[in-house]
Design a protein around this motif. Structure first.
Motif, PDB file in Angstrom:
ATOM      1  N   ARG A  17      12.988  -1.898   0.338  1.00 43.87           N
ATOM      2  CA  ARG A  17      11.916  -1.118   0.769  1.00 43.87           C
ATOM      3  C   ARG A  17      10.804  -1.223   1.310  1.00 43.87           C
ATOM      4  O   ARG A  17       9.890  -2.752   0.545  1.00 43.87           O
ATOM      5  CB  ARG A  17      11.924  -0.300   0.282  1.00 43.87           C
ATOM      6  CG  ARG A  17      13.291   1.235  -0.069  1.00 43.87           C
ATOM      7  CD  ARG A  17      12.823   2.429  -0.995  1.00 43.87           C
ATOM      8  NE  ARG A  17      13.753   2.881  -0.952  1.00 43.87           N
ATOM      9  CZ  ARG A  17      14.427   3.319  -1.472  1.00 43.87           C
ATOM     10  NH1 ARG A  17      14.692   2.318  -1.633  1.00 43.87           N
ATOM     11  NH2 ARG A  17      15.853   4.305  -1.330  1.00 43.87           N
ATOM     12  N   GLU A  18       9.822  -1.318   1.929  1.00 45.10           N
ATOM     13  CA  GLU A  18       8.537  -1.046   2.414  1.00 45.10           C
ATOM     14  C   GLU A  18       7.971  -0.674   0.994  1.00 45.10           C
ATOM     15  O   GLU A  18       7.750   0.256   0.389  1.00 45.10           O
ATOM     16  CB  GLU A  18       8.133  -0.383   3.129  1.00 45.10           C
ATOM     17  CG  GLU A  18       8.842  -0.921   4.687  1.00 45.10           C
ATOM     18  CD  GLU A  18       8.447  -2.706   4.746  1.00 45.10           C
ATOM     19  OE1 GLU A  18       7.150  -3.026   4.378  1.00 45.10           O
ATOM     20  OE2 GLU A  18       8.816  -3.285   5.339  1.00 45.10           O
ATOM     21  N   LYS A  50       5.607   2.135  -0.831  1.00 40.13           N
ATOM     22  CA  LYS A  50       5.248   3.003  -1.014  1.00 40.13           C
ATOM     23  C   LYS A  50       3.665   3.259  -0.681  1.00 40.13           C
ATOM     24  O   LYS A  50       3.075   3.024  -1.178  1.00 40.13           O
ATOM     25  CB  LYS A  50       5.965   4.258  -2.563  1.00 40.13           C
ATOM     26  CG  LYS A  50       6.128   5.529  -2.119  1.00 40.13           C
ATOM     27  CD  LYS A  50       6.105   6.324  -3.887  1.00 40.13           C
ATOM     28  CE  LYS A  50       6.584   7.463  -3.276  1.00 40.13           C
ATOM     29  NZ  LYS A  50       7.296   8.458  -4.946  1.00 40.13           N
ATOM     30  N   ASN A  59      10.063   6.989   1.048  1.00 49.82           N
ATOM     31  CA  ASN A  59       9.450   5.154   1.289  1.00 49.82           C
ATOM     32  C   ASN A  59       9.065   4.050   2.451  1.00 49.82           C
ATOM     33  O   ASN A  59       7.693   4.005   2.197  1.00 49.82           O
ATOM     34  CB  ASN A  59       9.637   4.015   0.426  1.00 49.82           C
ATOM     35  CG  ASN A  59       9.669   4.676  -0.980  1.00 49.82           C
ATOM     36  OD1 ASN A  59       9.252   5.835  -2.370  1.00 49.82           O
ATOM     37  ND2 ASN A  59      10.040   3.403  -2.803  1.00 49.82           N
ATOM     38  N   ARG A  60       9.357   5.004   3.058  1.00 53.48           N
ATOM     39  CA  ARG A  60       9.374   4.489   4.483  1.00 53.48           C
ATOM     40  C   ARG A  60       8.791   4.888   6.102  1.00 53.48           C
ATOM     41  O   ARG A  60       8.936   5.056   6.765  1.00 53.48           O
ATOM     42  CB  ARG A  60      10.618   3.377   5.178  1.00 53.48           C
ATOM     43  CG  ARG A  60      11.677   3.831   5.094  1.00 53.48           C
ATOM     44  CD  ARG A  60      12.486   2.770   5.694  1.00 53.48           C
ATOM     45  NE  ARG A  60      12.863   1.890   4.523  1.00 53.48           N
ATOM     46  CZ  ARG A  60      12.171   0.766   5.311  1.00 53.48           C
ATOM     47  NH1 ARG A  60      12.072   0.727   6.112  1.00 53.48           N
ATOM     48  NH2 ARG A  60      12.647  -0.339   3.480  1.00 53.48           N
ATOM     49  N   LYS A  63       4.074   7.805   9.723  1.00 54.06           N
ATOM     50  CA  LYS A  63       3.870   6.803   9.536  1.00 54.06           C
ATOM     51  C   LYS A  63       5.832   6.031   9.151  1.00 54.06           C
ATOM     52  O   LYS A  63       7.210   6.755   8.473  1.00 54.06           O
ATOM     53  CB  LYS A  63       3.009   6.026   8.763  1.00 54.06           C
ATOM     54  CG  LYS A  63       2.202   5.900   8.636  1.00 54.06           C
ATOM     55  CD  LYS A  63       1.283   5.884   7.034  1.00 54.06           C
ATOM     56  CE  LYS A  63      -0.302   5.990   7.494  1.00 54.06           C
ATOM     57  NZ  LYS A  63      -1.213   5.680   6.561  1.00 54.06           N
ATOM     58  N   SER A  64       6.384   5.326  10.524  1.00 48.88           N
ATOM     59  CA  SER A  64       8.125   5.071   9.375  1.00 48.88           C
ATOM     60  C   SER A  64       7.968   3.349   9.994  1.00 48.88           C
ATOM     61  O   SER A  64       7.711   2.391  10.850  1.00 48.88           O
ATOM     62  CB  SER A  64       9.134   5.288  11.678  1.00 48.88           C
ATOM     63  OG  SER A  64       9.831   4.846  11.514  1.00 48.88           O
ATOM     64  N   GLY A  65       8.055   2.733   8.302  1.00 44.38           N
ATOM     65  CA  GLY A  65       7.685   1.468   8.532  1.00 44.38           C
ATOM     66  C   GLY A  65       6.433   0.715   8.548  1.00 44.38           C
ATOM     67  O   GLY A  65       6.001   1.270   8.098  1.00 44.38           O
ATOM     68  N   ASN A  66       6.520  -0.069   9.294  1.00 47.76           N
ATOM     69  CA  ASN A  66       5.595  -1.022  10.157  1.00 47.76           C
ATOM     70  C   ASN A  66       4.559  -0.420  11.922  1.00 47.76           C
ATOM     71  O   ASN A  66       3.791  -0.377  11.989  1.00 47.76           O
ATOM     72  CB  ASN A  66       5.878  -2.475   9.959  1.00 47.76           C
ATOM     73  CG  ASN A  66       5.988  -3.279   9.377  1.00 47.76           C
ATOM     74  OD1 ASN A  66       6.035  -2.807   8.239  1.00 47.76           O
ATOM     75  ND2 ASN A  66       7.612  -3.935   9.252  1.00 47.76           N
ATOM     76  N   ASP A 124      14.281   3.903  10.843  1.00 46.67           N
ATOM     77  CA  ASP A 124      14.534   2.973   9.855  1.00 46.67           C
ATOM     78  C   ASP A 124      15.184   4.055   8.934  1.00 46.67           C
ATOM     79  O   ASP A 124      15.903   3.336   7.711  1.00 46.67           O
ATOM     80  CB  ASP A 124      13.742   2.375   9.078  1.00 46.67           C
ATOM     81  CG  ASP A 124      13.309   1.427  10.110  1.00 46.67           C
ATOM     82  OD1 ASP A 124      13.444   0.967  10.694  1.00 46.67           O
ATOM     83  OD2 ASP A 124      12.001   0.861   9.296  1.00 46.67           O
ATOM     84  N   GLU A 160      17.656   3.304   3.953  1.00 45.44           N
ATOM     85  CA  GLU A 160      17.620   4.562   3.220  1.00 45.44           C
ATOM     86  C   GLU A 160      18.702   3.735   2.185  1.00 45.44           C
ATOM     87  O   GLU A 160      19.614   4.185   2.840  1.00 45.44           O
ATOM     88  CB  GLU A 160      17.175   5.750   3.682  1.00 45.44           C
ATOM     89  CG  GLU A 160      16.396   6.485   4.957  1.00 45.44           C
ATOM     90  CD  GLU A 160      14.478   5.903   4.439  1.00 45.44           C
ATOM     91  OE1 GLU A 160      14.920   5.440   2.795  1.00 45.44           O
ATOM     92  OE2 GLU A 160      13.825   5.761   4.332  1.00 45.44           O
TER      93      GLU A 160
END
Length: 348
Positions: free
Chosen positions: A19-20, A22, A33-34, A47-50, A156, A160
């Motif tokens: 996970r990225e 939080k 979290n992502r 905001k989705s991942g990076n 992503d 999950e």
């Protein structure tokens, strides 16, 4: 053989990703979290991942979309929004009857596959957005599409590890497709069912030991202790063979290492897409040495499979309640005497 390789890839990525960190803010709606979004001054920020996105109110809801991953079709079908799909990749892996019928009627077009997307066809469709998982090797293709004014939204969901957080992606699709009410209703239904099923599982008098996944070559890729598979096993009130592991990635082990831990295993789940125990042994004779092979029960995830399309990786992505229900039925059949398995099937 291609379907087996794809299944390995899907099972591997489902159990191998971190996970990225939080992001916490009272302004954001956090689905996981992502994945988080907020609406402010007529703009939806995502905001989705990076990746980050801004969508103006007049750009939504999307009326024409393209899906480059079969798993995302599950969210669309649960929202009854199949008519918004203009194109899909690798349609042979899509289970939905309605999407398949729209493909036959020419209402949805095949835009390529995981080897090569048909960029000119995608551009000609003029979609409001493309939904896909990010794959670095397609960066040039992504840039070409962006240069032609096409929005690409990278999600992503496959990374999950908490089942309800994967289900929660339906809220984002509802937000972007003008299906807010339908998305919230569906999520609340699944969440309610899931929590009630989890409580039901606690009534079981036993907590059986469980083995998962299969070998590929000389390696057995066991799910890490914090993966979605193990979260389902735990929520179904069963004990996983690597119960003390805390990884969110797959754990490679030799057959000998698994054998040493499997003496008391009663159930073997996610045992690939084998069609019989005999066929399973033809792929790897070592399985016969495991007590669970001859004395326990083995389950595969082919209960809803048509050729290359498997609904476990489609509607099962959203219906985490039904996946949990399958596991409870497997481990504690007395708790659900009238229920028939949805995605799982016992191997004979």
């Amino acid at each position: 053989m291609k379907s087996r390789i794809l299944l390995l890839f899907i099972l591997f990525i489902l159990t191998s990703c971190k996970r990225e960190p939080k992001i916490s803010s009272s302004d954001w709606t956090l689905l996981s979290n992502r994945l988080q979004y907020k609406e402010q001054n007529g703009i939806l920020q995502l905001k989705s991942g990076n990746f980050t996105y801004d969508f103006k109110s007049d750009q939504m809801p999307f009326k024409k979309i393209i899906l480059l991953n079969a798993s995302m079709a599950g969210y669309i079908t649960e929202l009854g929004a199949e008519d918004l799909i203009a194109g899909v990749s690798s349609p042979e892996y899509i289970y939905s009857d309605k999407i398949q019928n729209l493909l036959k009627e020419g209402e949805i077009l095949n835009v390529g596959n995981e080897q090569k997307y048909e960029v000119e066809k995608i551009i000609s469709l003029k979609p409001d957005a493309i939904f896909t998982n990010y794959v670095a090797s397609f960066d040039n293709t992504y840039q070409l599409l962006k240069n032609n004014g096409i929005k690409i939204i990278f999600l992503d969901e496959y990374m999950e590890q908490k089942p309800l957080e994967r289900t929660a992606y339906i809220k984002l699709f509802g937000k972007l497709l003008g299906k807010n009410k339908e998305a919230e209703t569906k999520y609340q239904e699944v969440e309610k069912n899931y929590k009630e099923l989890k409580q039901l599982a606690l009534q079981a008098k036993t907590r059986p030991l469980v083995l998962a996944n299969i070998m590929y070559g000389d390696v057995w890729y066991l799910p890490g202790g914090n993966t979605s598979t193990v979260n389902y096993i735990s929520d179904a009130n069963a004990e996983y063979i690597l119960k003390n592991n805390t990884e969110e990635k797959s754990i490679p082990m030799s057959f000998e290492e698994v054998f040493a831990k499997s003496g008391n295993v009663q159930y073997w789940v996610n045992a690939g897409n084998h069609v019989s125990k005999k066929e399973m042994l033809s792929m790897n004779p070592l399985y016969s040495k495991l007590d669970v092979f001859s004395k326990g029960k083995i389950y595969v995830i082919t209960g809803k499979e048509i050729q290359k399309a498997n609904d476990f990786f489609e509607s099962g992505v959203v219906r985490s309640d039904l996946v949990l229900k399958d596991y409870i039925k497997i481990f504690h059949p007395e708790l659900l005497p009238d229920y028939q398995l949805t995605y799982m099937k016992e191997l004979q």
